[in-house]
Design a protein around this motif. Structure first.
Motif, PDB file in Angstrom:
ATOM      1  N   VAL A 101       0.849  -1.194   0.000  1.00  0.00           N
ATOM      2  CA  VAL A 101       0.000   0.000   0.000  1.00  0.00           C
ATOM      3  C   VAL A 101       0.883   1.242   0.000  1.00  0.00           C
ATOM      4  O   VAL A 101       1.802   1.369   0.796  1.00  0.00           O
ATOM      5  CB  VAL A 101      -0.945   0.006   1.225  1.00  0.00           C
ATOM      6  N   VAL A 144      -9.203  -3.067  -4.537  1.00  0.00           N
ATOM      7  CA  VAL A 144      -8.597  -1.768  -4.221  1.00  0.00           C
ATOM      8  C   VAL A 144      -8.205  -1.107  -5.531  1.00  0.00           C
ATOM      9  O   VAL A 144      -8.052  -1.771  -6.557  1.00  0.00           O
ATOM     10  CB  VAL A 144      -7.364  -1.913  -3.300  1.00  0.00           C
ATOM     11  N   LEU A 160      -5.864   2.733   3.126  1.00  0.00           N
ATOM     12  CA  LEU A 160      -6.462   2.374   1.839  1.00  0.00           C
ATOM     13  C   LEU A 160      -7.738   1.584   2.094  1.00  0.00           C
ATOM     14  O   LEU A 160      -7.743   0.615   2.857  1.00  0.00           O
ATOM     15  CB  LEU A 160      -5.492   1.521   1.023  1.00  0.00           C
ATOM     16  N   TYR A 195      -2.902   2.981  -5.851  1.00  0.00           N
ATOM     17  CA  TYR A 195      -2.418   3.106  -4.484  1.00  0.00           C
ATOM     18  C   TYR A 195      -1.567   1.921  -4.045  1.00  0.00           C
ATOM     19  O   TYR A 195      -1.368   1.702  -2.851  1.00  0.00           O
ATOM     20  CB  TYR A 195      -3.600   3.293  -3.532  1.00  0.00           C
ATOM     21  N   LEU A 196      -1.056   1.156  -5.004  1.00  0.00           N
ATOM     22  CA  LEU A 196      -0.195   0.017  -4.705  1.00  0.00           C
ATOM     23  C   LEU A 196       1.125   0.173  -5.433  1.00  0.00           C
ATOM     24  O   LEU A 196       1.192   0.774  -6.503  1.00  0.00           O
ATOM     25  CB  LEU A 196      -0.857  -1.291  -5.150  1.00  0.00           C
ATOM     26  N   GLU A 253      -0.827   2.381   5.337  1.00  0.00           N
ATOM     27  CA  GLU A 253       0.326   2.565   4.450  1.00  0.00           C
ATOM     28  C   GLU A 253       1.371   1.498   4.752  1.00  0.00           C
ATOM     29  O   GLU A 253       1.640   1.183   5.904  1.00  0.00           O
ATOM     30  CB  GLU A 253       0.906   3.955   4.703  1.00  0.00           C
TER      31      GLU A 253
END
Length: 180
Positions: free
Chosen positions: A47, A94, A53, A98-99, A69
């Protein structure tokens, strides 16, 4: 049944992990280990969002949970429009933006060493730095709110502490807080 290359890699990796052999893959042990590493790299993500997330049931759907995070997740293919299915730490989807890959460090995620001598000024007005631990001592300088200081080696009583940076002197201990 004919397996594609990805399925062969996953199967070989799982079989090697379980200590079994595979008719689909009969490479050397080092090749099998390399296959395991490639499979792990292909499914491992971390993350990288700057906060928590959200894990959702469907793209833009109900939030099932959130993860902080730096958490490692296992992906299981693209769902749609940048959303990716994850199977660990829980099942859901997800947003892939954001990965990051597991090999990439997360900025700000590495714990900083704790500086036990760091303090920050906690006062709405200026804090006066004195030459000795008392209000009648010579003025050495002024500190402003949230300014960081380093504790000195001299211990005092009566509510004063020695500081060594940004200047040497003494300040009231009640006007300092531990750095965060």
């Amino acid at each position: 049944m004919k397996l594609n290359l990805w399925q062969q890699s996953v199967t070989a990796g799982l079989l090697v992990f379980l200590g079994m052999s595979s008719p689909a893959y009969s490479g050397t042990v080092s090749q099998k280990s390399e296959t395991q590493n490639l499979v792990a790299q292909a499914t491992c993500r971390r993350v990288k969002v700057g906060s928590n997330l959200n894990i959702r049931a469907t793209p833009n759907g109900t939030i099932l949970d959130n993860i902080p995070e730096g958490t490692v997740v296992t992906i299981d293919g693209t769902v749609a429009n940048g959303w990716v299915k994850i199977t660990s730490p829980i099942n859901g989807v997800v947003f892939s933006q954001y990965l990051t890959t597991c090999e990439q460090p997360i900025s700000g995620n590495t714990p900083k060493p704790v500086d036990t001598n760091c303090r920050a000024v906690s006062a709405s007005d200026a804090v006066l730095v004195r030459q000795a631990p008392n209000d009648n001592s010579a003025l050495m300088g002024r500190l402003v709110n949230n300014q960081r200081v380093s504790l000195g080696n001299t211990s005092t009583s009566d509510g004063w502490v020695a500081i060594s940076a940004p200047i040497n002197g003494f300040v009231p201990a009640a006007r300092l807080k531990v750095c965060s």
